[in-house]
Design a protein around this motif. Structure first.
Motif, PDB file in Angstrom:
ATOM      1  N   PRO A  39       0.868  -1.456   0.244  1.00  0.00           N
ATOM      2  CA  PRO A  39      -0.421  -0.009  -0.209  1.00  0.00           C
ATOM      3  C   PRO A  39       1.154   1.342   0.098  1.00  0.00           C
ATOM      4  N   ARG A  40       1.893   1.164   0.445  1.00  0.00           N
ATOM      5  CA  ARG A  40       2.793   2.419   0.646  1.00  0.00           C
ATOM      6  C   ARG A  40       3.858   2.073   0.232  1.00  0.00           C
ATOM      7  N   ASP A  74       0.469  -1.031   5.822  1.00  0.00           N
ATOM      8  CA  ASP A  74      -0.935  -0.103   6.237  1.00  0.00           C
ATOM      9  C   ASP A  74      -0.929   1.202   5.221  1.00  0.00           C
ATOM     10  N   PRO A  75      -2.199   1.018   4.655  1.00  0.00           N
ATOM     11  CA  PRO A  75      -2.431   2.772   3.910  1.00  0.00           C
ATOM     12  C   PRO A  75      -2.652   3.541   4.541  1.00  0.00           C
TER      13      PRO A  75
END
Lengths: 422, 166
Positions: free
Chosen positions: A139-140, A153-154
């Motif tokens: 996500p990141r 963890d977005p």
């Protein structure tokens, strides 16, 4: 898990860590979800992939990933998994590729991760859309001065905020390079330690153990003509050093140098023929950074922990070390040497030689650290009888904390506890 | 330089015995005064220690330091000493050189090895790989000028460390 695992009571000068944290499978499972799936995790260094198509594969937080350069020369991280049935799309350690093809059914992806080949695509119904089935990314993904991190963890805070005070110490690493860039050196040390991963966090910046665990290394240094001063009053180390908390669970020990530095403090162990090169590096440093900053870079050693599992040892050499737990009593460690991009062949050779005296599975110190951690892990079998480890060194002091105190260990554990209770 | 395979094999078996019996000073006496001992990182088995990170890349000073250290009970990773048993096979004298170094009056020897290592508590491990030696004749006797132990495993992994002389 109903019981508190970290007791932090400054009023009573009490700081304790429950040893269940090192053995309990439930704690381990919770760490994977509440720490490794949430924090920014070191994924690799930009210099590992220099040209479009370059890739390296590795495992992060139990997931296979590809670190690569896409067609637009951007550093990318992909989950190394085919969108069709889930096989890994790349099984080589490193290389250069036009794209990645899953050998199972033949789906292929280009350098940018787009799905660009599906054998027998006409048999899929109209609901099938290649554009939705490219290689997935964590996500990141972000980087700081060449260090690439991912978060699963977005909602993770921006990397620069997360790194907090650790940025200053990464800057001190990068400032060693006249080109402003550091690069990873070929050759990877990958080994397993049969101990809980947090024991390696502690060990990586615990100078309290140096004199007893690493006596043979100190003896070798002395015999090689390196001046090892007698500890002064109140110290157990040959030179003064401090422990500092850097925010978000990151911490460092920051020590006056006695053990030499490739950038740039000569010790006899480097050999007389290395002296002119170290002096040249020193002169360049002073000219580029000014006297004060050059002294800051070259006359102190820093062992940095970036929460939860990145260690940068900036001293006898520059080491990047990261580790992932695979069980409560097991971790996979990967260590690399980092050096200034474009440094001379002589300087590179000094750097690597200096690395090996202390560090790594064949060094004069690391094997004894591994032995210590495995010994601790075996001792942890008594956790029901002896549940607590005391961690109060320096706790009553106002102001400066020594490198042999435990402020920096407490910083790690306080944040570990915060994540685990979230 | 001339040497019969039998002489080389006897020499390697003698060396293995000294190491298995932790007779490290006698082992040191088998080395030349400029000897090197190397274990490359598993992912770079043919690298040069000047530009590649190794696990071990000792010159003679550090070899002597390593022996000194291993004789000291404070070398915690090897105290108590590991029990080891070295099996050396496929010994061949070859004409190629190591790391491009052309050294006169030396012979290059390749051999395969399995080193079993045992520690208390059921810890057993097998180091599998090949040796590359440069041997030189000093006062009529074979001596080791270079000794490289190249591991076959993709990573050091569960072997953990190379804390004894491999």
């Amino acid at each position: 898990m109903n019981e508190r695992l970290v007791v932090n009571d400054p009023d009573r000068l009490d700081f304790r860590v429950h040893r269940a944290a090192m053995v309990d499978p439930e704690v381990f499972e919770r760490e994977m979800r509440h720490i490794f799936d949430v924090c920014w995790i070191y994924a690799g260094h930009e210099s590992e992939v220099r040209a479009p198509g370059d890739f390296v594969t590795r495992s992060l937080c139990g997931r296979p990933v590809i670190l690569c350069r896409d067609g637009a020369n951007r550093v990318r991280v992909f989950l190394n998994v085919c969108r069709h049935r889930g096989a890994m799309v790349c099984r080589e350690r490193s290389g250069n590729a036009k794209g990645f093809t899953c050998f199972y059914h033949g789906w292929s992806y280009d350098r940018d991760g787009n799905l660009d080949g599906v054998p027998g695509e006409s048999s899929y119904p109209s609901s099938f859309d290649r554009r939705e089935l490219g290689l997935a990314q964590p996500p990141r993904v972000d980087s700081y001065r060449g260090f690439v991190f991912v978060s699963f963890d977005p909602q993770a805070m921006p990397l620069a905020d997360y790194l907090a005070g650790a940025k200053e110490y990464i800057d001190l690493v990068v400032d060693q390079s006249p080109t402003g860039e550091m690069e990873l050196i070929r050759g990877t040390q990958e080994y397993t330690i049969r101990a809980n991963w947090k024991l390696l966090v502690e060990n990586s910046f615990d100078d309290y153990h140096l004199m007893s665990t690493h006596k043979t290394w100190l003896d070798y240094m002395k015999k090689s003509g390196v001046a090892i001063p007698k500890p002064t009053k109140g110290h157990v180390m040959p030179a003064h050093g401090v422990g500092r908390a850097l925010g978000n669970g990151h911490a460092v020990i920051d020590n006056e140098n006695f053990r030499g530095r490739p950038v740039a403090k000569w010790i006899p162990i480097y050999g007389e023929d290395a002296k002119p090169e170290i002096e040249r590096i020193r002169a360049e440093l002073v000219q580029r950074l000014g006297d004060a900053r050059a002294r800051r870079v070259a006359d102190t050693n820093r062992n940095l922990v970036v929460f939860p599992n990145l260690v940068v040892n900036d001293g006898s050499s520059v080491t990047i070390r990261t580790f992932h737990p695979t069980a409560p009593d097991r971790m996979e460690v990967t260590a690399w040497a980092l050096g200034p991009k474009g440094e001379s062949a002589k300087a590179r050779a000094i750097r690597l030689d200096s690395f090996l005296t202390f560090y790594g599975p064949g060094g004069f110190a690391t094997p004894d650290d591994v032995e210590a951690l495995e010994s601790v892990q075996q001792g942890m079998a008594t956790w029901r009888e002896i549940p607590w480890s005391v961690m109060t060194r320096g706790m009553a002091k106002e102001g400066e904390q020594l490198n042999t105190d435990e402020l920096h260990l407490r910083e790690f554990w306080v944040h570990w506890d915060r994540y685990m209770r979230a | 330089m001339n040497a019969a395979r039998e002489e080389v094999e006897d020499f390697l078996y003698h060396e293995a015995q000294l190491l298995d019996e932790w007779r490290l000073d006698e082992w040191l006496a088998l080395l030349t005064d400029d000897a090197k001992y190397r274990v490359p990182s598993n992912d770079a088995p043919s690298g040069d220690p000047a530009d590649t990170l190794f696990l071990i890349a000792d010159d003679i000073q550090r070899i002597r330091g390593r022996v000194e250290r291993l004789k000291d009970p404070h070398a915690h990773a090897e105290f108590p000493h590991s029990r080891t048993r070295r099996l050396i096979t496929n010994v061949r004298m070859v004409s190629d050189t190591i790391s491009g170094e052309m050294v006169p009056d030396t012979i290059c020897v390749h051999a395969n090895f399995v080193v079993h290592r045992f520690r208390r508590g059921g810890k057993e491990s097998q180091y599998v790989g090949r040796y590359r030696y440069l041997l030189r004749r000093v006062d009529g006797a074979l001596r080791i000028a270079l000794r490289e132990a190249i591991l076959d495993s993709e990573e050091l992994g569960r072997l953990g460390a190379v804390s004894f002389i491999l």
